[in-house]
Write a protein that holds these residues in place. Structure first.
Motif: not given
Length: 363
Positions: A295-303, A348-359
């Motif tokens: 979850g923390q990783r995805m927050k960094v990905a969003e930044k 899988a982690v990379h695709m989830e990260s891309i989805n977060h960034q795409n949003r």
């Protein structure tokens, strides 16, 4: 025969083997009456086979291959059962095949992978089974699609069949070389998780495609708590009319079954359960930590996504992704993690990260 049809498949396992799996074996194809009867006799001698299988109609990938002996082979199976007392099973793909199999009192039917993939064909078989009391095993579809497999189960169940089992025979996959059909164990495990009430049988013959690796797949299936095995066995495998490379003699089958380490699903020991529960709690805590870290990783990905958006930069950065993978391979090897696992996990982690960034990019 009536006793076989009256019992559920689970009860057949208990009656035959107790806690040991149901064993279904027989030739890929019924070729001649002599071959069927001799195979049945040899399988019976092993004392290890609960149901004899034989292909009567064979769906082949290309025309011109042997497509089965047809209905005239069904009396041979009747005779084999009369001689040995072993119930018989055949594959059906059309209403006419169902009708013929039932006319000759076949004990168990199975739906093949090429049929499961087609809802129209499954429905035709289901309609032909209405009002019939016969166990039906359903193979996974050729392509890795659990919804198709589930759909086939639902169609057969809605026809009134309550004795349904599953056969895991592996899936077609591009570039697969080790197996004829990639096991994709995780899909079979997920199917079992969704349908814990259904028997699940492993088909190592069609997974392997060759006899030299059958033993390993059989053992893995037993270790994963499968309810049984369906294995192709022929009196003269090398000269079989279909799938010669994956068949074994009845004597070899008996030897392979003897070499399996048969494991229990559970044991009545308080010490065992206490120790296991302690370790499972450790797993739960580690999983909770993993979820928090992800979850923390995805927050960094969003930044990062926001910075990319502000600077009009594409989401995918190939060089950076390669750098992450190489770093993960190096560290993962030290932790005893396989390259295959690391690749799938980071994909899988990379695709989830891309989805977060795409949003973020499109917000």
């Amino acid at each position: 025969m009536e006793a076989t049809n009256a019992a559920t498949l689970k009860e057949v396992v208990q009656q035959k083997w107790g806690k040991r799996p149901l064993i279904i074996a027989g030739p890929c194809s019924a070729e001649t009456e002599e071959q069927v009867l001799q195979t049945a006799t040899e399988l019976h001698k092993t004392g290890k086979v609960d149901i004899m299988r034989a292909g009567i109609w064979k769906p082949r990938t290309r025309p011109g291959s042997f497509e089965g002996i047809g209905t005239k082979g069904l009396p041979w199976l009747q005779q084999a059962r009369k001689i040995t007392g072993i119930p018989v099973a055949v594959e059906v793909a059309t209403a006419k095949q169902v009708e013929d199999a039932l006319h000759f009192d076949v004990d168990v039917l199975w739906i093949g992978a090429r049929t499961t993939v087609n809802p129209f064909s499954v429905q035709e078989v289901a309609d032909a089974l209405r009002g019939v009391n016969v166990p039906v095993l359903i193979k996974n579809p050729i392509n890795p699609d659990l919804e198709l497999w589930l759909g086939a189960v639902e169609r057969i169940a809605k026809a009134g069949i309550n004795q349904i089992g599953l056969i895991h025979r592996g899936f077609s996959s591009y570039g697969n070389t080790e197996y004829r059909n990639a096991p994709m164990w995780h899909l079979a495990i997920e199917m079992k998780r969704r349908n814990p009430e259904l028997m699940i049988i492993n088909d190592p013959s069609h997974i392997c495609g060759r006899r030299d690796i059958l033993q390993d797949v059989m053992q893995k299936a037993i270790d994963l708590d499968y309810d049984g095995l369906i294995i192709e066995s022929h009196i003269d495998p090398d000269n079989a009319w279909s799938d010669a490379k994956q068949q074994v003699t009845p004597a070899k089958l008996a030897e392979m079954l003897d070499n399996i380490t048969w494991r229990k699903e559970d044991v009545a020991s308080e010490e065992y359960h206490a120790a296991l529960e302690k370790l499972r709690q450790q797993i739960n805590h580690l999983d909770d930590e993993l979820m928090q870290i992800l979850g923390q990783r995805m927050k960094v990905a969003e930044k990062i996504g926001q910075y990319k958006k502000d600077n009009n930069i594409t989401i995918l950065q190939t060089n950076r992704w390669n750098e992450i993978l190489e770093r993960a391979f190096a560290k993962g090897e030290k932790q005893g993690l396989s390259k295959e696992f690391i690749t799938k996990y980071f994909d899988a982690v990379h695709m989830e990260s891309i989805n977060h960034q795409n949003r973020i990019m499109n917000s």
